[in-house]
Design an enzyme around this catalytic site. Structure first.
Site, PDB file in Angstrom:
ATOM      1  N   ASP B  14       0.857  -1.182   0.000  1.00 55.63           N
ATOM      2  CA  ASP B  14       0.000   0.000   0.000  1.00 55.63           C
ATOM      3  C   ASP B  14       0.897   1.237   0.000  1.00 55.63           C
ATOM      4  O   ASP B  14       1.706   1.427   0.913  1.00 55.63           O
ATOM      5  CB  ASP B  14      -0.886  -0.039   1.261  1.00 55.63           C
ATOM      6  CG  ASP B  14      -2.007   0.982   1.191  1.00 55.63           C
ATOM      7  OD1 ASP B  14      -2.179   1.616   0.126  1.00 55.63           O
ATOM      8  OD2 ASP B  14      -2.713   1.136   2.204  1.00 55.63           O
ATOM      9  N   ASP B 109      -2.978   2.513  -6.023  1.00 54.32           N
ATOM     10  CA  ASP B 109      -1.928   2.561  -5.004  1.00 54.32           C
ATOM     11  C   ASP B 109      -1.859   1.354  -4.084  1.00 54.32           C
ATOM     12  O   ASP B 109      -1.158   1.386  -3.084  1.00 54.32           O
ATOM     13  CB  ASP B 109      -2.046   3.852  -4.190  1.00 54.32           C
ATOM     14  CG  ASP B 109      -3.361   3.935  -3.441  1.00 54.32           C
ATOM     15  OD1 ASP B 109      -4.282   3.186  -3.802  1.00 54.32           O
ATOM     16  OD2 ASP B 109      -3.469   4.742  -2.512  1.00 54.32           O
ATOM     17  N   GLU B 110      -2.603   0.311  -4.355  1.00 57.94           N
ATOM     18  CA  GLU B 110      -2.439  -0.885  -3.518  1.00 57.94           C
ATOM     19  C   GLU B 110      -2.705  -2.150  -4.307  1.00 57.94           C
ATOM     20  O   GLU B 110      -3.436  -2.136  -5.293  1.00 57.94           O
ATOM     21  CB  GLU B 110      -3.328  -0.824  -2.270  1.00 57.94           C
ATOM     22  CG  GLU B 110      -4.787  -0.668  -2.566  1.00 57.94           C
ATOM     23  CD  GLU B 110      -5.651  -0.715  -1.304  1.00 57.94           C
ATOM     24  OE1 GLU B 110      -5.392  -1.557  -0.428  1.00 57.94           O
ATOM     25  OE2 GLU B 110      -6.611   0.077  -1.222  1.00 57.94           O
TER      26      GLU B 110
END
Lengths: 373, 366
Positions: B14, B109-110
């Protein structure tokens, strides 16, 4: 109000009228049938505000009057009786008593004041069509009508008369049915869209009439009225713009295939067993003298058939939605059909070969599905 | 614990305050300052991301920008640059794929990575996670946090524990003890509403949850009860799915000012439908169900959905359905703040490949 009727007479009329009775409970009165007893007959009315039927049934009227009762309840009650004659009378309150032999019912009523008013139609300027002819026209176009409520203008069939030439057209955007017939110059011009439900009810009523007889069409305000024998069917028209259907009729489909309709129907029905929501594509591969029909469903399996055809030109492949093919083949009665193809991405034109000489020109057009690979 | 559980090694990576960190990386004057990525404080947009400096003031994602401004007036508000974030995201994914093909991106983003059998042959998922974080920093100058655990549920919780720029490992042997002390609100799939209902049942930690029989949880929480029963025991068999297909695709728009005029709302729907059609067509996706989302000026939100007979993805069809759904709302009588259209019930690729063509009616609309 008091009258006697023959049970089967009233049941027959109720049966025909049940189709327009509102099934969803939006307005309770629309689940009712309006009964007017006068002049030794019952005048019966049912409507869902879109479509309605006015019918009648002979009766021995002892005391005239009018009332509305729940149509389905009335039908169910009449069905439980066994004797031929049923007596109706209003008791002191708001209940209607039904007596048949030793059996008796009392049912709730609602005043006719709450029943939607139905405009009178005199059929003074009526157009006349032959029952059998129009029934045939409806059967050839009804299955192509769109049931998608978002395509409002396509939720019915276009009935057009221009310079004595009649056209009845339905489409759902993927397929289209077009009937044409020359009527003669005495016919007035028309350009209306008749809702699908109305056509269904009209079809039912026409089936109870002699095909050689005529029936009448007239208009009051934005409503169409059909007079079929003793019954009147009326309906709102669809207030929308039907697309210019001529644009979708293909020209230059140079490859013509002649096929036995029943044989192809059986093959396509076999394919439909394997089809699913996500897999509707049936592939038709035409080559001189033979066609191969294939449906592959990655989740269920595949089916292949071969059929002898009358075809001379170069090999061509085209894919159609199996349901569209099936409905077309099922609703036709011709022994043989002609398929006119241009290529895999253009409309296929389907026509009937040597159907009885009715002077009817019929075109069914199906847009292909894109073939993979 | 089930043997198949102990065998898997899952990493959840993350990025730390991703959008805000990219902005701080690219603009030196933003470093060390509270940064809010989103609309301007005068606008009616919401916060897309907040830097850690801004978070100390209580600024959070999805909060109205005006509220973020009240919490932290000195914050620098910047417009999001999605093209840049996307490019960075792709760079990061390339690093993942260097180690395993089993990558399930959850957003830009993860992502989850299944490194049980990784390409580098690294026996330690912890080393691998640290290698990946170092590689991300080397290539993008951005920090990431990682959670390492035997399943997705634990890995996701773990990545949050030592944020930012940290790692947390939950080996199978410690899984049960970890869950026992975990506050119930931290469990994946337990939001604010469920958390409240759990508190009412005296469930505050994983250990409390574990005392309940499966049947009782199902009685209280329906189908989700079975899931709660399993995760209380650290059991999560969900695989890392490399090709996560979108279940729905949508576009929504918050207006600069509330709109009460029905004609204008319909025009807005046309624009939203065009953008949605563009996105659907880009992915070669088509859907049967169209959902209209509408937020009134008092923030009450309604959705109206209609399912078509056909799979659609063209702007006209989308707009037609959305407009007919709009008629089932109070639009025109109440002020509208936001409109959105979402298409779900998407066709798989097979179908879009063999799709139905339309009859050529030209410009005639139905």
């Amino acid at each position: 109000m008091e009258f006697h009727i023959v049970r089967s007479d009233l049941l027959n009329e109720l049966q025909l009228m049940m189709g327009v009775i509102e099934k969803k409970n939006t307005m309770p009165i629309l689940a009712n049938i309006c009964i007017k007893a006068e002049n030794n007959q019952l005048v019966l009315q049912a409507t869902d505000l879109e479509v309605g039927i006015i019918s009648s049934c002979p009766a021995q009227v002892l005391e005239p009057g009018e009332i509305t009762v729940h149509a389905k309840n009335l039908q169910d009650m009449l069905n439980t009786f066994s004797d031929a004659q049923v007596s109706f009378s209003m008791n002191e309150g708001t209940m209607l008593d039904l007596v048949c032999g030793s059996a008796q019912f009392s049912i709730e009523t609602m005043s006719t004041q709450d029943f939607p008013s139905i405009p009178e139609c005199e059929f003074a300027t009526a157009i006349q069509f032959q029952v059998g002819f129009f029934k045939d026209c409806i059967a050839k176009v009804l299955f192509s009508v769109s049931t998608d409520p978002h395509k409002y203008a396509l939720n019915g069939s276009l009935l057009k008369v221009l310079s004595g030439e009649l056209s009845l057209v339905s489409t759902d955007g993927h397929r289209m049915s077009v009937v044409n017939k020359a009527l003669g110059p005495e016919f007035q011009d028309l350009d209306i869209i008749i809702p699908r439900k109305t056509l269904l009810e009209l079809q039912k009523s026409l089936k109870t009439s002699d095909p050689e007889e005529g029936f009448q069409i007239d208009f009051v305000e934005n409503r169409i009225f059909f007079k079929i024998g003793p019954r009147v069917l009326f309906s709102r028209l669809i207030d929308g713009k039907f697309p210019d259907y001529h644009k979708a009729i293909p020209v230059g489909n140079d490859k013509t295939i002649i096929i036995d309709r029943v044989k192809l129907f059986e093959i396509v029905r076999r394919k439909s067993v394997l089809s699913s929501d996500k897999s509707k594509l049936v592939r038709l591969s035409f080559s001189p003298g033979e066609m191969v029909v294939v449906l592959k469903n990655a989740e269920r399996g595949e089916s292949i058939d071969k059929l002898a055809i009358e075809y001379e030109a170069e090999a061509v492949d085209v894919g159609f939605n199996v349901d569209y093919l099936l409905e077309f083949l099922k609703n036709m009665s011709a022994e043989k059909i002609e398929i006119h193809i241009k290529d895999h991405a253009s409309q296929g034109l389907f026509q009937l070969v040597n159907e009885e000489d009715t002077g009817l020109d019929y075109k069914h057009i199906i847009m292909p599905m894109r073939l993979t690979g | 614990m089930d043997a198949s559980q102990t065998q898997r090694k899952i990493i959840h990576v993350d990025m730390d305050a991703f959008y805000a960190s990219v902005e701080q990386r690219d603009k030196a004057d933003l470093r060390g300052k509270p940064v809010v990525v989103g609309g301007s404080p005068q606008s009616r947009g919401v916060v897309c991301a907040a830097s850690y400096e801004a978070r100390t003031f209580g600024v959070r994602s999805a909060m109205p920008c005006a509220m973020a401004f009240r919490l932290c007036p000195e914050a620098v508000f910047v417009r999001p640059r999605f093209e840049v974030y996307k490019a960075v995201s792709q760079e990061i994914r390339r690093i993942f794929y260097f180690h395993t093909d089993l990558v399930e991106p959850l957003s830009l983003d993860e992502a989850f990575l299944d490194v049980t059998h990784n390409k580098s042959g690294n026996p330690s998922a912890t080393w691998l996670a640290n290698d990946i974080r170092a590689e991300i920093f080397k290539r993008t100058n951005l920090t990431a946090s990682a959670g390492v655990a035997p399943n997705k549920f634990l890995a996701k919780i773990a990545s949050d524990i030592n944020k930012p720029n940290g790692i947390c490992v939950i080996p199978p042997s410690r899984a049960e003890a970890f869950i026992a002390t975990l506050p119930i609100g931290k469990f994946f799939g337990i939001g604010k509403a469920t958390e409240k209902r759990m508190h009412a049942l005296d469930i505050f930690k994983g250990a409390d949850l574990k005392r309940f029989e499966e049947a009782d949880l199902i009685r209280h929480f329906g189908k989700a009860g079975a899931w709660y029963y399993r995760i209380a025991r650290g059991l999560d068999f969900r695989p890392v799915k490399p090709h996560r297909e979108a279940k729905s695709i949508g576009v929504e728009e918050t207006f600069a000012g509330d709109i009460s005029d029905l004609d204008r709302l319909q025009q807005e729907l046309d624009l939203i439908a065009q953008e949605l059609a563009r996105r659907l067509q880009k992915r070669n996706a088509r859907g049967k169900t169209v959902t209209l989302k509408l937020r009134y000026d008092d923030f009450s939100t309604i959705t109206r959905a209609a399912t078509q007979n056909q799979f659609i993805n063209d702007a006209d069809s989308l707009a037609t359905v959305a407009k007919s759904l709009l008629r089932n709302s109070e639009a025109g009588r109440r002020k509208v703040r936001l409109l959105g259209i979402t298409v779900s019930n998407l066709a798989n690729r097979d179908l879009s490949a063999q799709r139905q063509l339309q009859l050529p009616f030209g410009d005639d609309a139905f």
